[in-house]
Design a protein around this motif. Structure first.
Motif, PDB file in Angstrom:
ATOM      1  N   GLU A  18       0.756  -1.459  -0.250  1.00  0.00           N
ATOM      2  CA  GLU A  18      -0.290   0.147   0.050  1.00  0.00           C
ATOM      3  C   GLU A  18       0.794   1.230  -0.252  1.00  0.00           C
ATOM      4  O   GLU A  18       0.537   2.376  -0.737  1.00  0.00           O
ATOM      5  CB  GLU A  18      -1.011   0.268   1.301  1.00  0.00           C
ATOM      6  CG  GLU A  18      -2.031   1.456   1.865  1.00  0.00           C
ATOM      7  CD  GLU A  18      -2.591   0.893   0.265  1.00  0.00           C
ATOM      8  OE1 GLU A  18      -3.621   2.320  -0.024  1.00  0.00           O
ATOM      9  OE2 GLU A  18      -3.112   0.324  -0.564  1.00  0.00           O
ATOM     10  N   ARG A  77       2.771   1.581  -3.316  1.00  0.00           N
ATOM     11  CA  ARG A  77       1.066   2.660  -4.113  1.00  0.00           C
ATOM     12  C   ARG A  77       1.233   3.864  -3.806  1.00  0.00           C
ATOM     13  O   ARG A  77       0.989   4.403  -5.076  1.00  0.00           O
ATOM     14  CB  ARG A  77      -0.297   1.547  -4.109  1.00  0.00           C
ATOM     15  CG  ARG A  77      -0.959   1.868  -5.432  1.00  0.00           C
ATOM     16  CD  ARG A  77      -2.613   1.497  -4.614  1.00  0.00           C
ATOM     17  NE  ARG A  77      -2.510   1.728  -3.224  1.00  0.00           N
ATOM     18  CZ  ARG A  77      -3.194   3.188  -3.168  1.00  0.00           C
ATOM     19  NH1 ARG A  77      -3.821   3.973  -4.632  1.00  0.00           N
ATOM     20  NH2 ARG A  77      -4.519   3.699  -1.985  1.00  0.00           N
ATOM     21  N   THR A  78       1.158   4.299  -3.160  1.00  0.00           N
ATOM     22  CA  THR A  78       1.130   4.950  -2.560  1.00  0.00           C
ATOM     23  C   THR A  78       1.894   6.189  -2.829  1.00  0.00           C
ATOM     24  O   THR A  78       2.302   7.441  -4.037  1.00  0.00           O
ATOM     25  CB  THR A  78       0.718   5.571  -1.223  1.00  0.00           C
ATOM     26  OG1 THR A  78      -0.178   4.787  -0.774  1.00  0.00           O
ATOM     27  CG2 THR A  78       0.425   6.889  -0.149  1.00  0.00           C
ATOM     28  N   GLN A  79       3.265   6.387  -2.686  1.00  0.00           N
ATOM     29  CA  GLN A  79       4.815   6.864  -2.811  1.00  0.00           C
ATOM     30  C   GLN A  79       4.521   6.537  -4.639  1.00  0.00           C
ATOM     31  O   GLN A  79       4.920   7.628  -5.484  1.00  0.00           O
ATOM     32  CB  GLN A  79       5.718   5.876  -2.093  1.00  0.00           C
ATOM     33  CG  GLN A  79       5.865   6.233  -0.795  1.00  0.00           C
ATOM     34  CD  GLN A  79       6.409   7.355  -0.514  1.00  0.00           C
ATOM     35  OE1 GLN A  79       6.591   8.034  -1.329  1.00  0.00           O
ATOM     36  NE2 GLN A  79       5.787   7.349   0.596  1.00  0.00           N
ATOM     37  N   GLU A  94       1.828   6.605  -7.233  1.00  0.00           N
ATOM     38  CA  GLU A  94       0.801   7.675  -6.642  1.00  0.00           C
ATOM     39  C   GLU A  94       1.713   9.457  -7.289  1.00  0.00           C
ATOM     40  O   GLU A  94       1.651  10.378  -7.787  1.00  0.00           O
ATOM     41  CB  GLU A  94      -0.259   7.612  -6.271  1.00  0.00           C
ATOM     42  CG  GLU A  94      -0.685   6.187  -6.717  1.00  0.00           C
ATOM     43  CD  GLU A  94      -2.168   6.290  -5.699  1.00  0.00           C
ATOM     44  OE1 GLU A  94      -2.650   6.841  -4.929  1.00  0.00           O
ATOM     45  OE2 GLU A  94      -2.898   5.241  -6.638  1.00  0.00           O
TER      46      GLU A  94
END
Length: 521
Positions: A267, A270-272, A274
């Motif tokens: 997660e 994924r955030t990084q 984005e």
């Protein structure tokens, strides 16, 4: 791994295949769990059958539902019906059961064979039984035991001696007790530490020890000790399995923690991704729209600094998480190694327990319990393949004379000597066991009755001609046998009964011979 930007089609295809494989694995796991639960429910319905006639039809219906293609609606319907039936079942009346058992016990105590002479005590006991004084059978047995123990002048005798009045009225009564007692002792599986006592006690019973009351007391004491030893073994195994289960639970928790950490790491990545993607998109937009070179330079530097900061922070977090996960993996690996060692220890202990339970301590041959397991297996094979099987029962002739003349140690030596001859005379596919006392039993797989007779005659001659010595003297030993072959719709009990009758005929015809049982058609 393909990128969703550079190769979107390959990326989404790979992602779809991973999800598909994951779903199939989950479905397979669920199916296996469903099968295990179904088997457990079916076995529980078998175990519960017979406790109450009102519940048996519902247990049968539930069993049939679990055996078919499982439907939730059918299962719920049967479970509801079973619960309703359980609610309607009236509570059992233990006092009636205690009264019925008490009357049977009273009839036994009044029988002439026991010669129980305290008639007053029996009258008091009868009055209490008929008035339903005892709420449970345990209360009944406790009262009877107390009454027997209170009889004056008999403290020196065992409980069987007090029960039987210290003597047996006739030789006929004595013979009626010796046979069942010998059968009981032979049927009991004793631990290795008590096996020799059991064998000696069987020999005392079968060879006519005059003190039958003492034999009954000794038998009761031996069975009590066997029960205590088995209880200790079961308790030790229970404790071991409980500890093993707890460690498996800890291992499962560690696995869940690692899984949660991996999900958290995914997660964060994924955030990084984005955030970096947004910065890169901003750079593209600024490069396309900005005309002032200096401003463009500032924008690029600012955004690149942000990306570098994000990447550095992500790197630090990943390194920390990696170090933590490595530590947990090492911990899990160590636990797995310890668990594997304990599992190996359990397998070794179970194997040793199996060997002890299924091996005769004196001759090291399989014992009666091992024979029971093997004959059931061979009967199933015979029914399927119809390959001939012959059963042979051996009995040493006049074995009591060896014990009486030279002692039990010489008798044990003779048993071991003959067992070695028997086991060395058969093939690896055959089976030889000590059935009890001086009796041996043999399964000749693939041999019809004619082949079995040839093999048995050869063994009989070997034993007759053997050089057995004890206390420096040569002792003549002979052996007789009866045999029978599986035929028609035989059960193994039928074959054993015919072979036993054939052995009886061999003894009647003078011993030291082999007899073939005729098949009843």
């Amino acid at each position: 791994m393909n990128s969703p930007i550079d190769e979107p089609e390959s990326y989404w295809r790979e992602k779809y295949l991973r999800l598909l494989n994951s779903g199939e694995a989950y479905q397979l796991d669920q199916e296996q769990r469903e099968q295990l639960l179904s088997k457990a429910v079916i076995r529980l319905t078998y175990a519960a059958s017979g406790f109450d006639p009102a519940l048996d039809p519902h247990l049968l219906a539930l069993r049939e539902v679990m055996r078919k293609e499982l439907k939730t609606s059918d299962l719920r319907q049967q479970l509801d019906a079973l619960m309703d039936a359980m609610i309607r079942v009236p509570p059992s009346d233990h006092s009636d059961a205690a009264r019925a058992t008490g009357l049977e016990l009273l009839r036994f105590l009044k029988s002439p064979q026991l010669a129980y002479r305290d008639e007053k005590a029996l009258d008091v006991l009868q009055e209490r039984i008929e008035s339903n004084t005892f709420g449970t059978e345990d209360q009944l047995f406790a009262a009877v035991a107390k009454r027997l123990n209170e009889r004056p002048g008999e403290e020196s005798r065992g409980w069987m001696g007090r029960l039987l009045g210290g003597h047996i009225d006739s030789s006929a009564d004595e013979s009626k007790l010796r046979g069942p007692l010998e059968g009981l002792l032979k049927a009991v599986s004793a631990p290795a530490s008590l096996e020799k006592r059991k064998i000696q006690l069987i020999e005392r019973v079968s060879h006519g020890d005059a003190n039958l009351i003492g034999l009954l007391d000794s038998s009761a004491a031996l069975i009590t000790e066997i029960g205590a030893e088995l209880s200790k073994e079961h308790q030790a195994l229970h404790e071991f399995l409980s500890a093993l289960s707890a460690k498996l639970g800890q291992l499962e928790e560690k696995t869940f923690e690692l899984q949660a950490q991996n999900q958290e790491s995914a997660e964060i990545r994924r955030t990084q991704g984005e955030a970096v993607g947004e910065e890169v998109a901003g750079l593209r937009s600024a490069a396309r729209d900005e005309t002032d070179l200096l401003k463009l330079k500032d924008i690029v530097e600012t955004r690149l600094d942000f990306v570098a900061t994000q990447l550095e922070a992500h790197k630090s977090e990943e390194e920390a998480r990696f170090a933590a996960s490595q530590k947990q993996l090492r911990d899990v690996s160590l636990r797995l190694v310890l668990l594997e060692q304990e599992s190996d220890d359990l397998r070794t202990r179970l194997s040793q327990a199996h060997d002890i339970a299924y091996t005769d301590a004196l001759t090291r041959l399989p014992n009666r319990a091992a024979y029971q397991e093997r004959i059931e297996l061979e009967e199933k094979r015979w029914r399927r393949f119809r390959q001939p099987i012959s059963l042979v029962i051996w009995d040493i002739d006049r074995f009591k004379q060896i014990n009486d003349r030279f002692g039990h140690a010489s008798g044990d030596k003779a048993l071991s000597f003959i067992s070695r001859i028997l086991i060395s005379s058969v093939r690896s596919t055959d089976f030889v066991a000590r059935y009890g006392g001086e009796e041996f039993i043999m399964l000749l797989v693939g041999s019809d009755e004619n082949d079995a007779m040839d093999v048995a005659e050869e063994m009989r001659k070997r034993i007759e001609e053997c050089e057995f010595t004890t206390h420096g003297k040569r002792v003549s030993i002979t052996i007789s046998c009866g045999m029978s072959q599986f035929k028609g719709q035989d059960r193994y009990e039928d074959v054993f009964e015919r072979a036993d009758q054939a052995l009886y005929q061999a003894k009647r015809k003078g011993r030291n011979r082999c007899e073939l049982a005729p098949v009843n058609r």
